[in-house]
Design an enzyme around this catalytic site. Structure first.
Site, short mmCIF file in Angstrom:
data_model
loop_
_atom_site.label_atom_id
_atom_site.label_comp_id
_atom_site.label_asym_id
_atom_site.label_seq_id
_atom_site.Cartn_x
_atom_site.Cartn_y
_atom_site.Cartn_z
N CYS A 1 30.60 26.14 8.91
CA CYS A 1 29.20 25.75 8.76
C CYS A 1 29.09 24.26 8.44
O CYS A 1 29.79 23.75 7.57
CB CYS A 1 28.54 26.56 7.65
SG CYS A 1 26.78 26.15 7.49
N CYS B 1 25.66 23.24 1.30
CA CYS B 1 25.14 23.99 0.15
C CYS B 1 26.22 24.16 -0.91
O CYS B 1 27.29 24.68 -0.64
CB CYS B 1 24.62 25.34 0.60
SG CYS B 1 23.46 25.23 2.00
N CYS C 1 28.11 27.58 -1.72
CA CYS C 1 28.65 28.41 -0.64
C CYS C 1 30.09 28.10 -0.28
O CYS C 1 30.46 26.95 -0.06
CB CYS C 1 27.77 28.26 0.60
SG CYS C 1 28.30 29.31 1.96
N CYS D 1 22.24 44.22 7.40
CA CYS D 1 21.94 42.79 7.44
C CYS D 1 23.02 42.03 8.21
O CYS D 1 24.17 42.01 7.77
CB CYS D 1 21.86 42.24 6.02
SG CYS D 1 20.85 43.25 4.93
N CYS E 1 18.10 43.57 9.53
CA CYS E 1 17.67 42.28 8.99
C CYS E 1 18.64 41.25 9.54
O CYS E 1 19.86 41.46 9.50
CB CYS E 1 17.73 42.32 7.47
SG CYS E 1 17.35 40.74 6.70
N CYS F 1 12.06 38.16 4.39
CA CYS F 1 12.95 38.44 3.28
C CYS F 1 13.41 37.08 2.75
O CYS F 1 13.95 36.28 3.51
CB CYS F 1 14.14 39.26 3.77
SG CYS F 1 15.46 39.44 2.56
N ARG G 1 15.71 43.08 -4.92
CA ARG G 1 17.08 43.54 -4.74
C ARG G 1 18.04 42.79 -5.64
O ARG G 1 18.04 41.57 -5.67
CB ARG G 1 17.50 43.35 -3.27
CG ARG G 1 18.91 43.83 -2.96
CD ARG G 1 19.10 44.18 -1.49
NE ARG G 1 18.76 43.09 -0.58
CZ ARG G 1 17.59 42.97 0.05
NH1 ARG G 1 16.63 43.85 -0.14
NH2 ARG G 1 17.39 41.97 0.86
#
Length: 329
Positions: free
Chosen positions: A68, A72, A75, A112, A144, A204, A274
């Protein structure tokens, strides 16, 4: 700040469409730990009103790992992370279908499909769409997708393929955002959620607690998600991963995590809340208490960190006298 409050007043407010003031929100987070049961009782009345004793189960598949370009700080898959995570491109259709079958076996109602990256390439989008169509034809699962920043046309195609919900977390408060990520903005995240919503996908969006934010910012995050009208709100607790910039962050205390979940229930009363990443690590032995405020959990593993064994989750729900919500499409 530690005087006893009438937490029942917060139940009333939440059930009558009222919004906690910033000061009231802060009082939940700052309450003494001996107030936990009273706060959870007040939050539980709201949860029970909207969801009874049902618990929704969600399962994640890490459809593409590492690789990626974003930075962030939380992460393990980011371009700046030194964490040893698996790196692979988008999983093929068969593997995504096998994951869906596993979700069914675990009684998860929502599957998901998550891919790290700034946004999906044409090829990745095509692969997800192909798998989604087949899952929709053969299994009663809600799907999702979480594929990063989306264009309008990409959102339309996912919705057409049968994706029920799109996840894109705000992660932290607007004011804390720049200290966590510099390669995209808070506004871009909000825009993506709005694009998904515009195409009829259920939004979401959630947060990660424990990234240096203040209590006031936690209250602001809850407000922001209420404003965004997110149907489903994953509340993650930072799992500090070695090799990431936030590796040395302190674990959120379990009691603070429970108060945070109650706060989100008061501010977003009718929404699916959640308990997400970091649940086992943060709440430890207090995990069951979280379900008095939240009505949903992830089962199985997270993206690059392990979850607890599935039978423990099923037992926890049973021991509380709650029940798994079977998927009704």
């Amino acid at each position: 700040m530690h005087h006893r409050r009438d937490w029942k007043a917060f139940t009333e407010k939440a059930l009558n469409g009222g919004l906690l003031t910033i000061e009231e929100g802060l009082s939940v987070l700052a309450a003494a730990d001996d107030q936990i049961l009273s706060i959870l009782e007040a939050a539980y009345q709201v949860r029970r009103h909207y969801y009874g004793n049902k618990v929704k189960l969600n399962m994640i598949i890490n459809a593409k790992s590492g690789l990626c370009p974003e930075d962030c700080g939380y992460c393990s898959q980011s371009v700046i992370s030194k964490a040893p995570v698996p790196k692979y491109t988008m999983l093929d259709k068969e593997t995504l279908l096998a994951g869906a079958r596993e979700a069914m076996a675990r009684k998860a109602g929502t599957y998901c499909i998550v891919a790290a990256g700034r946004g999906p390439t044409e090829r990745e989008l095509g692969q997800v769409i192909e798998a989604v169509k087949e899952i929709r034809e053969t299994m009663p699962l809600k799907i999702c997708a979480c594929l990063g920043l989306l264009g309008e046309e990409q959102a339309r195609r996912l919705a057409e393929a049968g994706v029920h919900r799109y996840n894109h977390n705000l992660n932290t408060s607007r004011s804390n955002y720049g200290s966590i990520t510099t390669t995209h903005t808070y506004e871009q995240r909000v825009e993506t959620v709005e694009k998904a919503k515009a195409q009829g996908m259920s939004p979401c969006s959630g947060v990660i607690i424990g990234m240096g934010e203040s209590d006031r910012e936690i209250v602001e995050m809850a407000y922001a998600l209420r404003e965004l009208d997110a149907d489903s709100i994953p509340v993650n607790f930072l799992n500090p991963i070695p090799g990431t910039p936030l590796a040395r962050a302190e674990r959120t205390p379990a009691a603070k995590a429970l108060k945070t979940l109650a706060l989100f229930r008061f501010v977003c009363p009718s929404k699916e809340i959640r308990v997400a990443g970091g649940r086992e690590l943060t709440l430890r032995t207090l995990q069951p208490l979280a379900l008095y405020a939240a009505n949903s959990i992830f089962v199985g593993d997270y993206l690059t960190t392990s979850g607890q064994e599935i039978t423990l989750d099923h037992q926890m729900i049973e021991d509380l006298g709650f029940e798994v919500e079977e998927c009704a499409l």
